[in-house]
Design a protein around this motif. Structure first.
Motif, PDB file in Angstrom:
ATOM      1  N   VAL A 107       1.095  -1.083  -0.043  1.00  0.00           N
ATOM      2  CA  VAL A 107      -0.081  -0.128   0.074  1.00  0.00           C
ATOM      3  C   VAL A 107       0.835   1.414   0.158  1.00  0.00           C
ATOM      4  O   VAL A 107       0.500   2.187  -0.808  1.00  0.00           O
ATOM      5  CB  VAL A 107      -0.966   0.022   1.151  1.00  0.00           C
ATOM      6  CG1 VAL A 107      -1.642   1.361   1.463  1.00  0.00           C
ATOM      7  CG2 VAL A 107      -1.903  -1.210   1.079  1.00  0.00           C
ATOM      8  N   LEU A 108       1.991   1.385   1.011  1.00  0.00           N
ATOM      9  CA  LEU A 108       3.021   2.458   0.867  1.00  0.00           C
ATOM     10  C   LEU A 108       3.462   2.658  -0.391  1.00  0.00           C
ATOM     11  O   LEU A 108       3.884   3.976  -0.784  1.00  0.00           O
ATOM     12  CB  LEU A 108       3.897   2.300   2.182  1.00  0.00           C
ATOM     13  CG  LEU A 108       3.268   2.313   3.517  1.00  0.00           C
ATOM     14  CD1 LEU A 108       4.456   2.071   4.450  1.00  0.00           C
ATOM     15  CD2 LEU A 108       2.544   3.619   3.660  1.00  0.00           C
ATOM     16  N   GLN A 109       3.979   1.532  -0.942  1.00  0.00           N
ATOM     17  CA  GLN A 109       4.585   1.615  -2.421  1.00  0.00           C
ATOM     18  C   GLN A 109       3.721   2.164  -3.421  1.00  0.00           C
ATOM     19  O   GLN A 109       4.031   3.166  -4.227  1.00  0.00           O
ATOM     20  CB  GLN A 109       5.305   0.228  -3.021  1.00  0.00           C
ATOM     21  CG  GLN A 109       5.939   0.335  -4.053  1.00  0.00           C
ATOM     22  CD  GLN A 109       6.541  -1.183  -4.417  1.00  0.00           C
ATOM     23  OE1 GLN A 109       6.144  -2.096  -3.973  1.00  0.00           O
ATOM     24  NE2 GLN A 109       7.278  -1.301  -5.447  1.00  0.00           N
ATOM     25  N   ARG A 110       2.447   1.838  -3.167  1.00  0.00           N
ATOM     26  CA  ARG A 110       1.363   2.318  -4.269  1.00  0.00           C
ATOM     27  C   ARG A 110       1.219   3.760  -4.137  1.00  0.00           C
ATOM     28  O   ARG A 110       1.228   4.612  -5.034  1.00  0.00           O
ATOM     29  CB  ARG A 110       0.108   1.676  -4.290  1.00  0.00           C
ATOM     30  CG  ARG A 110      -1.044   1.931  -4.884  1.00  0.00           C
ATOM     31  CD  ARG A 110      -0.828   1.496  -6.425  1.00  0.00           C
ATOM     32  NE  ARG A 110      -2.138   1.782  -7.230  1.00  0.00           N
ATOM     33  CZ  ARG A 110      -1.918   2.186  -8.392  1.00  0.00           C
ATOM     34  NH1 ARG A 110      -0.751   2.307  -9.011  1.00  0.00           N
ATOM     35  NH2 ARG A 110      -3.034   2.755  -8.924  1.00  0.00           N
ATOM     36  N   LEU A 111       1.060   4.128  -2.702  1.00  0.00           N
ATOM     37  CA  LEU A 111       0.785   5.507  -2.484  1.00  0.00           C
ATOM     38  C   LEU A 111       2.142   6.371  -2.914  1.00  0.00           C
ATOM     39  O   LEU A 111       2.166   7.717  -3.303  1.00  0.00           O
ATOM     40  CB  LEU A 111       0.744   5.757  -0.884  1.00  0.00           C
ATOM     41  CG  LEU A 111       0.638   7.105  -0.453  1.00  0.00           C
ATOM     42  CD1 LEU A 111      -0.515   7.997  -1.065  1.00  0.00           C
ATOM     43  CD2 LEU A 111       0.628   7.142   1.072  1.00  0.00           C
ATOM     44  N   ALA A 112       3.447   5.915  -2.730  1.00  0.00           N
ATOM     45  CA  ALA A 112       4.611   6.737  -3.306  1.00  0.00           C
ATOM     46  C   ALA A 112       4.346   6.847  -4.829  1.00  0.00           C
ATOM     47  O   ALA A 112       5.049   7.965  -5.327  1.00  0.00           O
ATOM     48  CB  ALA A 112       5.841   5.669  -2.876  1.00  0.00           C
ATOM     49  N   GLN A 134       1.954   9.466  -5.528  1.00  0.00           N
ATOM     50  CA  GLN A 134       2.569  10.722  -5.119  1.00  0.00           C
ATOM     51  C   GLN A 134       3.695  11.386  -6.011  1.00  0.00           C
ATOM     52  O   GLN A 134       3.793  12.556  -6.464  1.00  0.00           O
ATOM     53  CB  GLN A 134       3.137  10.789  -3.901  1.00  0.00           C
ATOM     54  CG  GLN A 134       2.012  10.790  -2.589  1.00  0.00           C
ATOM     55  CD  GLN A 134       2.820  10.569  -1.378  1.00  0.00           C
ATOM     56  OE1 GLN A 134       3.787  10.238  -1.059  1.00  0.00           O
ATOM     57  NE2 GLN A 134       1.904  10.898  -0.312  1.00  0.00           N
TER      58      GLN A 134
END
Length: 124
Positions: free
Chosen positions: A1-6, A9
């Protein structure tokens, strides 16, 4: 999820950067077009003034030729009256030219103000 958010962004930052570049280019193009329009208006005004000067010179030459042909006193008064009318017409045309130049100066000042406003942070 954090990778997708990065990733999202990063895409958003790239899109924002591209949008800012496009807005800057658009502003630059608008300024360039306005400058060209202003320059063309100045050329038109200068052409009009030159045409008026040529026409006035021709009328003065014509009047001088008429005076030379007709040396009578009554006709001279009539010709002087015609010359006075021509001088008034030239004064009116000159006044109009100065008004156009004044309006042009106001437009140029407005462009300068608009450019300064476009440099403000809210327009970047």
């Amino acid at each position: 999820v954090l990778q997708r958010l990065a990733i999202l962004q990063t895409r958003q930052a790239a899109d924002t950067s591209a949008l800012e570049a496009a807005e800057a280019e658009s502003s630059s193009l608008r300024d360039s077009i306005y400058q060209q329009d202003t320059f063309l208006q100045q050329i038109d005004a200068n052409i009009a003034v030159r045409r008026i000067a040529v026409e006035l010179a021709g009328l003065e030459a014509e009047l001088a030729a008429i005076r030379q042909e007709q040396g009578q006193h009554g006709l001279q008064a009539q010709l002087e009256a015609e010359l006075a009318v021509l001088v008034k017409e030239m004064e009116e045309l000159t006044r109009r030219n100065y008004m156009q130049k004044g309006a042009l100066n106001q437009l140029e000042a407005s462009v300068a103000r608009n450019r300064q406003e476009l440099k403000q942070p809210q327009f970047r």
